[in-house]
Design a protein around this motif. Structure first.
Motif, PDB file in Angstrom:
ATOM      1  N   GLY A   1       0.810  -1.219   0.000  1.00  0.00           N
ATOM      2  CA  GLY A   1       0.000   0.000   0.000  1.00  0.00           C
ATOM      3  C   GLY A   1       0.838   1.261   0.000  1.00  0.00           C
TER       4      GLY A   1
ATOM      5  N   VAL B   1      -5.934   1.229  -9.592  1.00  0.00           N
ATOM      6  CA  VAL B   1      -5.802   0.997  -8.147  1.00  0.00           C
ATOM      7  C   VAL B   1      -4.940   2.118  -7.569  1.00  0.00           C
TER       8      VAL B   1
ATOM      9  N   TYR C   1      -4.715   1.307  -1.673  1.00  0.00           N
ATOM     10  CA  TYR C   1      -5.419   0.095  -2.107  1.00  0.00           C
ATOM     11  C   TYR C   1      -4.450  -0.913  -2.737  1.00  0.00           C
TER      12      TYR C   1
ATOM     13  N   TYR D   1      -9.690  -6.825  -4.380  1.00  0.00           N
ATOM     14  CA  TYR D   1      -9.319  -5.409  -4.298  1.00  0.00           C
ATOM     15  C   TYR D   1      -9.752  -4.853  -2.949  1.00  0.00           C
ATOM     16  N   GLY D   2      -8.914  -4.062  -2.327  1.00  0.00           N
ATOM     17  CA  GLY D   2      -9.307  -3.434  -1.063  1.00  0.00           C
ATOM     18  C   GLY D   2      -8.120  -2.726  -0.446  1.00  0.00           C
ATOM     19  N   GLN D   3      -8.355  -2.158   0.735  1.00  0.00           N
ATOM     20  CA  GLN D   3      -7.275  -1.405   1.385  1.00  0.00           C
ATOM     21  C   GLN D   3      -6.198  -2.378   1.887  1.00  0.00           C
TER      22      GLN D   3
END
Ligand code: HSE
Length: 436
Positions: A161, A278, A282, A298-300
């Motif tokens: 991230g 993205v 993320y 997909y996500g944090q």
């Protein structure tokens, strides 16, 4: 067993604080999902004085980790201190006492995973590490359960991230690297040692864990070619954009004929591709399975609550297992311990890729033909060329995009190009994915 499941937390930092918050705020839904209350019994940290912005009873806090490890009433130990030692010792001690263990410690699992997985196998104790990869994205459970019926051909994506946050802000704001990194640290995204993020090591840790689960093979960190984002400049971001690409730090693993290719490096991806969309902290992990086809999670990928979400998911899983007295139903390694086998590793020189090159050249006649001649001699064919107007007396950037070529040939060509007197500084080269 008591009518509650008791949890001991070691490490009251960014993620630990998120775990406490979720266990407090969502206690009711967690109890309804588990069938018993999940109770935080003790929190151990060397610093129990600094306010974390949440309220916990003072008797819950201790500086003595053995208040957790030696407490027979504690069912699940959550290790969130990170690093190798003493985290490894605490985890092995907890497993040896048949406590369930939850950890987010990707560095430890990547470097000493075999020892820890073996301890979990031998003691038949549960080990949860969903939070070690992809922050809040349930990638570990997807690999060990949801996609377990597939042969996976590739795993590719944004796995750090902090570096994605830095690259996104560099692209959008044209700002430099170092002050953006400080922001990522302030937001709680970066590692305690942020060089792990920017040098690609954190992404490599995560790739090692995923390869291990996806292919049933131990993978040493030394087998992952790792290159960070330090060499990426806004100049290359702008050229990439002109050519229709965005620069991302990707982790890439491919398996063909029982040979594994694993690498982490900055990569040009087509700007219209999902991975280029993205942004910030993320993560996105693209898997290809023989049955499921393409799937993107997909996500944090970092931060207090998203990572704590994965930790609490594991706590719930382990609590349910304890109530059912069912341990290690899903092997920590996904594959049964005795059925794992080391796979061969493809040397980096044998991989194939397209390449972006930025040569800084003296603007003289026949420069382009000299460089294209070298590329041709090494079997590399050019796809496109971009050259800007010259500024009197200054080197000019000559940007070349190649067709798919062998890394071995590209490295030899780079050596020859960089030895030319017309080259004023080492040529920047960035690999490409998602085209051709
Ligand atoms: N430093 C890591 C990242 C935290 O930025 O992705 C989550 O593993």
């Amino acid at each position: 067993m008591d009518q509650v499941v008791k949890v001991g937390l070691i490490g009251f930092g960014t993620v630990g604080t998120g775990v406490v918050k979720i266990l407090q705020d969502n206690a009711d839904v967690i109890a309804r999902r588990v069938g018993r209350k999940v109770v935080l019994d003790k929190i151990a940290d060397l610093d129990i004085a600094t306010s974390r912005g949440i309220t916990v009873p003072s008797e819950m806090l201790t500086t003595q980790v053995n208040d957790i490890l030696d407490n027979p009433d504690i069912d699940i130990v959550v290790e969130l201190i990170g690093g190798h030692e003493p985290a490894k010792r605490f985890i092995l001690q907890a497993l040896s006492q048949k406590k369930g263990v939850v950890t987010a410690n990707k560095a430890l699992l990547a470097d000493h995973g075999e020892e820890i997985f073996e301890a979990a196998f031998k003691t038949q104790a549960d080990l949860g590490f969903e939070a070690s990869v992809g922050g809040g994205i349930p990638i570990i459970r997807s690999l060990t359960e949801g996609l377990a019926g597939n042969r996976l051909t590739s795993i590719m994506g944004i796995m750090n991230g902090t570096s994605n946050y830095i690259l996104t802000r560099m692209t959008q704001e044209g700002r430099d690297f170092s002050d953006i990194l400080q922001e990522a640290s302030r937001e709680g995204y970066a590692e305690a040692d942020p060089t792990l993020d920017v040098e690609g090591i954190d992404a490599a840790h995560k790739l090692v864990i995923m390869v291990n689960l996806a292919y049933g093979t131990p993978l040493p960190m030394s087998a992952v070619y790792t290159e960070g984002i330090a060499k990426i400049s806004t100049v290359d971001m702008t050229f990439a954009q002109e050519l229709g690409f965005t620069i991302k730090l990707l982790g890439i693993a491919k398996c063909q004929d029982q040979v594994i290719e694993a690498r982490v490096h900055p990569t040009l991806v087509p700007t219209e591709s999902p991975i280029a969309q993205v942004h910030g902290v993320y993560n996105a992990i693209h898997l290809v399975g023989d049955a499921v086809g393409d799937i993107v999670l997909y996500g944090q990928g970092a931060g207090s609550l998203p990572t704590a979400s994965a930790v609490v998911g594991d706590i719930i899983d382990l609590a349910r297992n304890r109530i059912q007295e069912s341990f290690s139903r899903v092997p920590a390694t996904s594959f049964q311990w005795e059925s794992r086998q080391p796979l061969a590793i493809k040397p980096m020189a044998d991989i194939e890729s397209r390449y972006y090159l930025r040569c800084m050249v003296k603007d003289e006649p026949s420069v382009l033909s000299t460089i294209s001649g070298i590329l041709g001699k090494h079997g590399i064919s050019i796809s496109s060329v971009l050259q800007k107007e010259r500024k009197q007396g200054q080197p000019v950037p000559l940007v070349i995009v190649t067709h798919r070529s062998l890394e071995r040939g590209m490295q030899s060509a780079l050596h020859d190009i960089n030895s030319l007197p017309i080259i004023s500084e080492p040529t920047v080269f960035i690999r490409m994915e998602g085209t051709e």
